[in-house]
Design a protein around this motif. Structure first.
Motif, PDB file in Angstrom:
ATOM      1  N   HIS A 121       1.480   0.872   0.708  1.00  0.00           N
ATOM      2  CA  HIS A 121       0.876   2.210   0.689  1.00  0.00           C
ATOM      3  C   HIS A 121       0.347   2.551  -0.700  1.00  0.00           C
ATOM      4  N   GLY A 122       0.978   1.969  -1.734  1.00  0.00           N
ATOM      5  CA  GLY A 122       0.472   2.181  -3.090  1.00  0.00           C
ATOM      6  C   GLY A 122      -0.884   1.521  -3.276  1.00  0.00           C
ATOM      7  N   ARG A 123      -1.043   0.294  -2.758  1.00  0.00           N
ATOM      8  CA  ARG A 123      -2.335  -0.395  -2.858  1.00  0.00           C
ATOM      9  C   ARG A 123      -3.417   0.348  -2.075  1.00  0.00           C
ATOM     10  N   GLN A 124      -3.033   0.879  -0.916  1.00  0.00           N
ATOM     11  CA  GLN A 124      -3.997   1.629  -0.106  1.00  0.00           C
ATOM     12  C   GLN A 124      -4.455   2.879  -0.845  1.00  0.00           C
ATOM     13  N   TYR A 125      -3.532   3.565  -1.479  1.00  0.00           N
ATOM     14  CA  TYR A 125      -3.877   4.771  -2.245  1.00  0.00           C
ATOM     15  C   TYR A 125      -4.814   4.432  -3.397  1.00  0.00           C
ATOM     16  N   LEU A 126      -4.509   3.368  -4.126  1.00  0.00           N
ATOM     17  CA  LEU A 126      -5.340   2.981  -5.268  1.00  0.00           C
ATOM     18  C   LEU A 126      -6.747   2.616  -4.820  1.00  0.00           C
ATOM     19  N   LEU A 136       4.782   9.133  -1.831  1.00  0.00           N
ATOM     20  CA  LEU A 136       3.485   8.996  -2.496  1.00  0.00           C
ATOM     21  C   LEU A 136       2.647  10.252  -2.307  1.00  0.00           C
ATOM     22  N   GLY A 137       2.669  10.804  -1.096  1.00  0.00           N
ATOM     23  CA  GLY A 137       1.900  12.017  -0.823  1.00  0.00           C
ATOM     24  C   GLY A 137       2.331  13.179  -1.706  1.00  0.00           C
ATOM     25  N   PHE A 138       3.661  13.343  -1.885  1.00  0.00           N
ATOM     26  CA  PHE A 138       4.158  14.421  -2.746  1.00  0.00           C
ATOM     27  C   PHE A 138       3.731  14.213  -4.200  1.00  0.00           C
ATOM     28  N   CYS A 139       3.825  12.948  -4.670  1.00  0.00           N
ATOM     29  CA  CYS A 139       3.474  12.654  -6.065  1.00  0.00           C
ATOM     30  C   CYS A 139       1.980  12.863  -6.308  1.00  0.00           C
ATOM     31  N   LEU A 174      -2.368  -8.437  -6.857  1.00  0.00           N
ATOM     32  CA  LEU A 174      -3.099  -8.073  -5.639  1.00  0.00           C
ATOM     33  C   LEU A 174      -3.393  -9.309  -4.802  1.00  0.00           C
ATOM     34  N   ALA A 175      -3.843 -10.371  -5.467  1.00  0.00           N
ATOM     35  CA  ALA A 175      -4.226 -11.591  -4.757  1.00  0.00           C
ATOM     36  C   ALA A 175      -3.057 -12.186  -3.999  1.00  0.00           C
ATOM     37  N   ILE A 176      -1.889 -12.210  -4.621  1.00  0.00           N
ATOM     38  CA  ILE A 176      -0.751 -12.854  -3.970  1.00  0.00           C
ATOM     39  C   ILE A 176      -0.122 -11.947  -2.922  1.00  0.00           C
ATOM     40  N   LEU A 177      -0.237 -10.623  -3.097  1.00  0.00           N
ATOM     41  CA  LEU A 177       0.335  -9.687  -2.129  1.00  0.00           C
ATOM     42  C   LEU A 177      -0.567  -9.509  -0.912  1.00  0.00           C
ATOM     43  N   ASP A 178      -1.860  -9.562  -1.122  1.00  0.00           N
ATOM     44  CA  ASP A 178      -2.810  -9.370  -0.025  1.00  0.00           C
ATOM     45  C   ASP A 178      -3.433 -10.701   0.387  1.00  0.00           C
TER      46      ASP A 178
END
Length: 330
Positions: A65-70, A26-29, A106-110
Motif C-alpha cells: 500500500h505504501g508503493r501504491q501511495y507513492l 497510511l490514510g490517517f498519516c 522496487l524491482a525485487i518487490l514488484d
C-alpha cells in the motif's frame, strides 16, 4: 517538528513506521499533512536532508500500500527524474546511492522487468556505476546487480542489455581480483547471486546464458576464483566458495571443474579450509554437487564417491592417524 531538523526527521520516521502498518494507518498519516510534507523534502536544497528523505520514502515503499501511495502521488516519477538529473549535479554522489537502492527495492518487490522498462535510467545508472572506478559507487552498483540478478526475471532483464552486461561482468572480474577486500567480497556475492539457477529452471537457454556470463568474468574464471579461495582471508575464501556453490548444479560448470587439473582434489581437501566458516562454505559446495542430478555422470564414479564420502563425514571430520610406540623412545 519545529524544534530542529533532527526532531523533524524523527517524527517523519515514526509516521512512516505507522503508515507502513496498514492502508488505514497510511490514510490517517496522509491526511495529517505530515506524510505529504515528507514527500516535499525530496526536493530540499540541503542535500543531506534529501538523502534522509529518500531513505524514509524507501522504507515506506516496503509495503504494497505504501508503493501504491507513492505511485499515485507521482513520487516514483519524481525520484526517477532525480536519477536522470544526477549527472548534472556535482553533489549527486551523496544521494545517488539512495536513489538506486530505492529502485532496486522496487524491482525485487514488484517486477524487475516492469521497473527497468518503465524507468530505464535506473538500469543504465546501475551498469554505469558497476563499470566505474569510484569504490563507493561501484559497490552500490554491484550490490544492486546482485539483487536484480537474484531471480529469473531479473536475469532476463540483464541479458537483454547484450554486450553491455558482458562488459560489466568483465569489470566485475577485475574488481574481484584487485579491488579493496570489502568490494572484492561484494563482487563475489553478486556473482553468486547472478550465476545461480534453481534446479527447476535449467533450460538450455538459461544454462547457456549462465555459462557465457561466467566466461565473461575473465579468460580463466575458474582458476581466478580458485586463486581467490586460496588466499589467507576467510571472507574472500568463503565468498569465492559461494560462487562455486552457485554454479555447482549446472552441467557446464561441473565439466569445467572436472577439466581443471586438481580441482576435484581441492574440493575434497579439508586442509585448505583453515576456519569454521571456510569449512562450512566448502561443505555447502559439496552438498550442492551431491544434490545435482548430473554430478555422478559428469564427475565419474571415483570422484563422485569421494564427494559422497566427504558429505557423509561432515565438514569437520579429522582422519585419525595411528602412531607406533618405539621401545626406549621418550
Amino acid at each position: 517538528m519545529g524544534v530542529s531538523d533532527v526532531v523533524r526527521y524523527r517524527v517523519y520516521e515514526l509516521v512512516v513506521e505507522i503508515a507502513s502498518a496498514s492502508p488505514e494507518s497510511l490514510g490517517f498519516c496522509a491526511s495529517s499533512t505530515i506524510l505529504p510534507q515528507l514527500l516535499e523534502e525530496l526536493s530540499a536544497e540541503d542535500v543531506l536532508l534529501r538523502v534522509t528523505s529518500i531513505e524514509m520514502v524507501t522504507a515506506l515503499a516496503g509495503s504494497p500500500h505504501g508503493r501504491q501511495y507513492l505511485a499515485q502521488q507521482g513520487v516514483i516519477d519524481r525520484i526517477s527524474n532525480l536519477l536522470v538529473g544526477a549527472d548534472s549535479d556535482p553533489l549527486s554522489g551523496l544521494y545517488l546511492p539512495g536513489l538506486v537502492k530505492f529502485f532496486g527495492n522496487l524491482a525485487i518487490l514488484d517486477s524487475p522487468q516492469q521497473i527497468c522498462e518503465r524507468y530505464p535510467a535506473f538500469l543504465q545508472k546501475v551498469l554505469h556505476m558497476a563499470e566505474g572506478h569510484e569504490t563507493t559507487m561501484v559497490g552500490v552498483g554491484v550490490d544492486t546487480l546482485g539483487v536484480l540478478g537474484s531471480n529469473i526475471e531479473g536475469k532476463q532483464v540483464l541479458q537483454k542489455t547484450g554486450s553491455r552486461f558482458h562488459n560489466v561482468l568483465q569489470r566485475l572480474g577485475e574488481h574481484a581480483r584487485s579491488a579493496p577486500t570489502d568490494l572484492r567480497v561484494r563482487c563475489l556475492d553478486a556473482m553468486a547471486s547472478i550465476m545461480f539457477l534453481p534446479p527447476d529452471q535449467h533450460t538450455d537457454d538459461l544454462l547457456a546464458m549462465a555459462e557465457s556470463w561466467f566466461r565473461s568474468l575473465c579468460s580463466r574464471p575458474l582458476e581466478m576464483l580458485r586463486s581467490i579461495a586460496s588466499q589467507p582471508f576467510p571472507e574472500l575464501h568463503c565468498a569465492a566458495l559461494k560462487v562455486f556453490t552457485a554454479i555447482a548444479n549446472q552441467p557446464w560448470a561441473q565439466r569445467m571443474m572436472v577439466d581443471s587439473p586438481g580441482f576435484v582434489e581441492y574440493i575434497v581437501d579439508r586442509s585448505v579450509d583453515p576456519d569454521k566458516d571456510s569449512k562450512d562454505a566448502k561443505f555447502e559446495l559439496v552438498k550442492a554437487l551431491i544434490n545435482a542430478k548430473s554430478t555422478a555422470q559428469v564427475f565419474g564414479n571415483q570422484h563422485y564417491l569421494s564427494l559422497r564420502a566427504y558429505h557423509r563425514e561432515g565438514p569437520y571430520y579429522v582422519r585419525a592417524v595411528s602412531t607406533v610406540a618405539v621401545e626406549g623412545a621418550e
